[in-house]
Design a protein around this motif. Structure first.
Motif, PDB file in Angstrom:
ATOM      1  N   ARG A 173       0.850  -1.202   0.000  1.00 49.80           N
ATOM      2  CA  ARG A 173       0.000   0.000   0.000  1.00 49.80           C
ATOM      3  C   ARG A 173       0.880   1.244   0.000  1.00 49.80           C
ATOM      4  O   ARG A 173       1.887   1.307   0.684  1.00 49.80           O
ATOM      5  N   GLN A 204      -3.017   5.881   1.428  1.00 47.36           N
ATOM      6  CA  GLN A 204      -4.390   5.384   1.406  1.00 47.36           C
ATOM      7  C   GLN A 204      -4.808   4.926   0.009  1.00 47.36           C
ATOM      8  O   GLN A 204      -5.972   4.675  -0.242  1.00 47.36           O
ATOM      9  N   LYS A 205      -3.864   4.836  -0.911  1.00 50.72           N
ATOM     10  CA  LYS A 205      -4.180   4.485  -2.296  1.00 50.72           C
ATOM     11  C   LYS A 205      -4.481   2.998  -2.444  1.00 50.72           C
ATOM     12  O   LYS A 205      -4.412   2.227  -1.512  1.00 50.72           O
ATOM     13  N   THR A 206      -4.776   2.610  -3.656  1.00 50.90           N
ATOM     14  CA  THR A 206      -5.145   1.239  -3.986  1.00 50.90           C
ATOM     15  C   THR A 206      -4.071   0.236  -3.576  1.00 50.90           C
ATOM     16  O   THR A 206      -2.881   0.503  -3.681  1.00 50.90           O
ATOM     17  N   ALA A 207      -4.538  -0.918  -3.146  1.00 53.50           N
ATOM     18  CA  ALA A 207      -3.641  -1.997  -2.747  1.00 53.50           C
ATOM     19  C   ALA A 207      -3.109  -2.705  -3.992  1.00 53.50           C
ATOM     20  O   ALA A 207      -3.845  -2.941  -4.945  1.00 53.50           O
ATOM     21  N   SER A 245      -6.650 -11.999   0.139  1.00 51.28           N
ATOM     22  CA  SER A 245      -7.837 -11.175   0.335  1.00 51.28           C
ATOM     23  C   SER A 245      -8.856 -11.789   1.285  1.00 51.28           C
ATOM     24  O   SER A 245      -9.722 -11.097   1.789  1.00 51.28           O
TER      25      SER A 245
END
Length: 150
Positions: free
Chosen positions: A70, A73-76, A116
């Motif tokens: 990460r 706070q951006k995309t994983a 996930s």
């Protein structure tokens, strides 16, 4: 049985061993061999410069660990750990994203194949810094900065 070099020899595992038949026998059926044969095989491995000269000080993982990387706070970004040590890791990303050297990231390491589906309590989170970038192989070398508490 001490010094069973053939169990961790990368050359034997890849099929590059100069004496594969002898190693196969002692690896697969040691209980059927005379102790003299086992000692002779041990001597073959001790004398094999390929293994002893390239022996790594620390063991390496054989199955890649699933991770999520990460950036704030951006995309994983999902990936795998190719190699890991106490101070850092080499990561292969599933989908490439541009990083720059010195960038700080958060690394989440998951204990199973499906990252996930795991709960947040089993995730190991570390803050890290990008040390080296290999765009051709889609790999990043990172150094660990600190562990992040849940």
């Amino acid at each position: 049985m001490e010094n069973r070099y053939w169990e961790n020899c990368p050359h034997y595992q890849r099929g590059d061993c100069p004496q594969p038949e002898a190693i196969d026998r002692v690896f697969l059926i040691p209980q059927l061999l005379h102790p003299y044969e086992i000692e002779a095989t041990k001597q073959i491995c001790q004398d094999c410069g390929k293994y002893l000269d390239q022996k790594r000080k620390y063991s390496r993982i054989k199955r890649p660990l699933q991770i999520i990387l990460r950036r704030g706070q951006k995309t994983a970004i999902e990936g795998d750990i190719v190699d890991i040590s106490e101070g850092g890791a080499l990561i292969r990303l599933h989908h490439w994203a541009d990083f720059y050297k010195g960038e700080e990231v958060v690394l989440e390491i998951y204990p199973s194949d499906v990252a996930s589906e795991k709960t947040s309590t089993s995730v190991l989170k570390l803050s890290a810094q990008v040390k080296r970038i290999d765009t051709e192989r889609k790999q990043l070398a990172i150094i660990f900065l600190s562990k992040i508490d849940h």
